[in-house]
Design a protein around this motif. Structure first.
Motif, mmCIF file in Angstrom:
data_model
loop_
_atom_site.group_PDB
_atom_site.id
_atom_site.type_symbol
_atom_site.label_atom_id
_atom_site.label_comp_id
_atom_site.label_asym_id
_atom_site.label_seq_id
_atom_site.Cartn_x
_atom_site.Cartn_y
_atom_site.Cartn_z
ATOM 1 N N LEU A 1 69.797 -38.028 17.530
ATOM 2 C CA LEU A 1 68.519 -37.891 16.842
ATOM 3 C C LEU A 1 67.386 -37.961 17.861
ATOM 4 O O LEU A 1 67.376 -38.816 18.739
ATOM 5 N N SER A 2 66.443 -37.071 17.744
ATOM 6 C CA SER A 2 65.260 -37.080 18.594
ATOM 7 C C SER A 2 64.139 -36.383 17.841
ATOM 8 O O SER A 2 64.250 -35.207 17.514
ATOM 9 N N PHE A 3 63.091 -37.121 17.535
ATOM 10 C CA PHE A 3 62.000 -36.519 16.780
ATOM 11 C C PHE A 3 60.705 -37.297 17.006
ATOM 12 O O PHE A 3 60.731 -38.480 17.366
ATOM 13 N N PRO A 4 59.576 -36.634 16.853
ATOM 14 C CA PRO A 4 58.286 -37.302 17.065
ATOM 15 C C PRO A 4 57.909 -38.181 15.881
ATOM 16 O O PRO A 4 58.372 -37.982 14.760
ATOM 17 N N ILE A 5 57.072 -39.158 16.147
ATOM 18 C CA ILE A 5 56.451 -39.951 15.090
ATOM 19 C C ILE A 5 55.084 -39.335 14.843
ATOM 20 O O ILE A 5 54.199 -39.398 15.701
ATOM 21 N N GLU A 6 54.944 -38.702 13.700
ATOM 22 C CA GLU A 6 53.689 -38.020 13.398
ATOM 23 C C GLU A 6 52.599 -39.028 13.027
ATOM 24 O O GLU A 6 52.879 -40.160 12.644
ATOM 25 N N SER A 7 51.349 -38.580 13.129
ATOM 26 C CA SER A 7 50.188 -39.405 12.746
ATOM 27 C C SER A 7 50.282 -40.790 13.371
ATOM 28 O O SER A 7 50.303 -41.811 12.679
ATOM 29 N N CYS A 8 50.347 -40.817 14.707
ATOM 30 C CA CYS A 8 50.695 -42.063 15.390
ATOM 31 C C CYS A 8 49.479 -42.829 15.912
ATOM 32 O O CYS A 8 49.567 -43.512 16.928
ATOM 33 N N THR A 9 48.330 -42.716 15.240
ATOM 34 C CA THR A 9 47.138 -43.441 15.671
ATOM 35 C C THR A 9 47.395 -44.937 15.747
ATOM 36 O O THR A 9 46.993 -45.617 16.705
ATOM 37 N N LYS A 10 48.083 -45.472 14.735
ATOM 38 C CA LYS A 10 48.366 -46.898 14.701
ATOM 39 C C LYS A 10 49.278 -47.314 15.839
ATOM 40 O O LYS A 10 49.054 -48.345 16.492
ATOM 41 N N THR A 11 50.311 -46.519 16.103
ATOM 42 C CA THR A 11 51.231 -46.870 17.190
ATOM 43 C C THR A 11 50.514 -46.817 18.541
ATOM 44 O O THR A 11 50.802 -47.620 19.429
ATOM 45 N N MET A 12 49.582 -45.876 18.709
ATOM 46 C CA MET A 12 48.802 -45.809 19.948
ATOM 47 C C MET A 12 47.973 -47.075 20.140
ATOM 48 O O MET A 12 47.883 -47.634 21.229
ATOM 49 N N GLN A 13 47.350 -47.536 19.069
ATOM 50 C CA GLN A 13 46.523 -48.736 19.143
ATOM 51 C C GLN A 13 47.367 -49.953 19.502
ATOM 52 O O GLN A 13 46.958 -50.782 20.325
ATOM 53 N N ILE A 14 48.551 -50.065 18.916
ATOM 54 C CA ILE A 14 49.433 -51.195 19.226
ATOM 55 C C ILE A 14 49.854 -51.151 20.688
ATOM 56 O O ILE A 14 49.846 -52.176 21.382
ATOM 57 N N ALA A 15 50.230 -49.953 21.181
ATOM 58 C CA ALA A 15 50.631 -49.817 22.584
ATOM 59 C C ALA A 15 49.492 -50.220 23.506
ATOM 60 O O ALA A 15 49.694 -50.926 24.512
ATOM 61 N N LYS A 16 48.288 -49.784 23.203
ATOM 62 C CA LYS A 16 47.109 -50.130 24.009
ATOM 63 C C LYS A 16 46.908 -51.639 24.045
ATOM 64 O O LYS A 16 46.645 -52.230 25.106
#
Length: 368
Positions: A199-214
């Motif tokens: 399985l390999s696929f993108p996580i769409e609408s990832c604004t929240k995940t970007m904020q957590i990573a930051k």
């Protein structure tokens, strides 16, 4: 006095992130955890997050510390600048934090290991080995590879790589109690799906995940170490919760899924998780429908349409397989396993196991 010193030492070491020159890139998750338990490396006195413990280094010269919270490795000067942190979030889950700049293309290869990766790239870019696709900044992806082959990626140079990656091994449910850790049943479903194909696929609408990573990356400069480790572990759990709804549709292989609204699909997966996590005292269908917020009739009809089994069929199969796993992989007494899987009496448990598997519990245990 000795007791208080030991307590202080344990408190310090439980938050420590040691610096090591040993090779840890490419280590399987299990190998990383072994290195954390071996207490390799040394505290980094230059790290701002260690300033809360000015005397910590002297404690480590006379006492063997507890297993580390994490390990850090700095890039060699000839390769680039920056560092990688590896932090054990809970048994079976390791978080890596990358904040570095490579001077030339750099290839990382990972030893074969069946694991799920949630990778969030805040800035910079990489490309997976064997793929032409470039994964650039502000993207998030899920990867599960069960091929038994080495995997890896090429890091593109001259761009600051800020990346957070969660690596989760497939036997996570053996280690994590349901009430304090991520949804183990959903992870198990992902790994089961990956048995059919990687399985390999993108996580769409990832604004929240970007904020957590930051927030995870910037925590090094904003928090003392004892708070940073607690903070990162909490943020890792938040990252799982933010990412998981984005790829739940990947788990639904029913040909009828187009007829089920996304809202109801999420509720059905929630119902499935409740059935898996409350084996000891499973809810009735009426109570389950109230818990997830859809009617009894829609729950029963849509559950079968979505998962190909009735609620009773799924619950029975899951309960029996969990009982079999506990018999084969643990030394727990039969009476305890029977209670854990929803049987009040050991005799009923034995009868159900024999009827389902054609063999009694002791037979299943002896054959494992």
């Amino acid at each position: 006095m000795k007791k208080s010193t030991t307590h202080l030492k344990n408190s310090l070491s439980s938050f420590d992130i040691n610096v090591t020159n040993e090779r840890i890139f490419g280590e399987p998750v299990t190998g990383l955890i072994e290195k954390l338990n071996s207490c390799i490396g040394r505290p980094d006195p230059s790290d701002n997050s260690h300033r809360a413990f000015p005397n910590a280094k002297s404690l480590y010269t006379t006492h063997k510390p507890n297993p580390l919270a994490g390990l850090r490795t700095y890039l060699p000067k000839e390769i680039g600048e920056g560092y990688w942190d590896f932090i054990e979030i809970s048994p079976g889950i390791v978080l890596s934090i990358t904040d570095s700049l490579y001077y030339s293309p750099h290839q990382l290869e990972y030893l074969p290991e069946w694991k799920l990766k949630i990778r969030v790239i805040y800035s910079g870019s990489i490309s997976l080995l064997g793929e032409d696709v470039v994964y650039a900044g502000e993207t998030a992806h899920v990867h599960i590879n069960n091929s038994g082959k080495s995997t890896g990626y090429t890091i593109h140079p001259n761009l600051p790589l800020k990346m957070v990656t969660l690596s989760i091994v497939p036997n996570i449910e053996n280690s994590l109690p349901y009430n304090t850790n991520p949804p183990t049943g959903s992870f198990r479903t992902l790994f089961e799906a990956a048995k059919l194909k990687p399985l390999s696929f993108p996580i769409e609408s990832c604004t929240k995940t970007m904020q957590i990573a930051k927030e995870i990356i910037e925590s090094r400069d904003k928090l003392p170490l004892e708070l940073r480790v607690i903070y990162i572990k909490a943020k890792a759990q938040e990252l799982i919760c933010a990412a998981f709804p984005r790829f739940i549709p990947e788990l639904n292989i029913s040909e009828h899924k187009g007829k089920i609204k996304q809202r109801d699909l999420n509720r059905l997966h929630e119902a499935k998780f409740i059935l898996e996590s409350q084996l000891e005292k499973p809810p009735t269908i009426d109570k389950l429908s109230k818990m997830v917020g859809i009617s009894r009739s829609k729950l029963t009809s849509s559950f079968k349409e979505c998962f190909g089994e009735t609620i009773h069929e799924y619950q029975t199969k899951y309960r029996m397989n969990e009982a079999k796993r506990l018999l084969e992989e643990t030394d727990l007494p039969l009476s305890e396993i029977s209670l854990m899987t929803g049987f009040q009496h050991a005799s009923n448990f034995t009868q159900a196991i024999k009827q389902y598997f054609g063999e009694n519990p002791k037979g299943l245990r002896n054959n494992s």
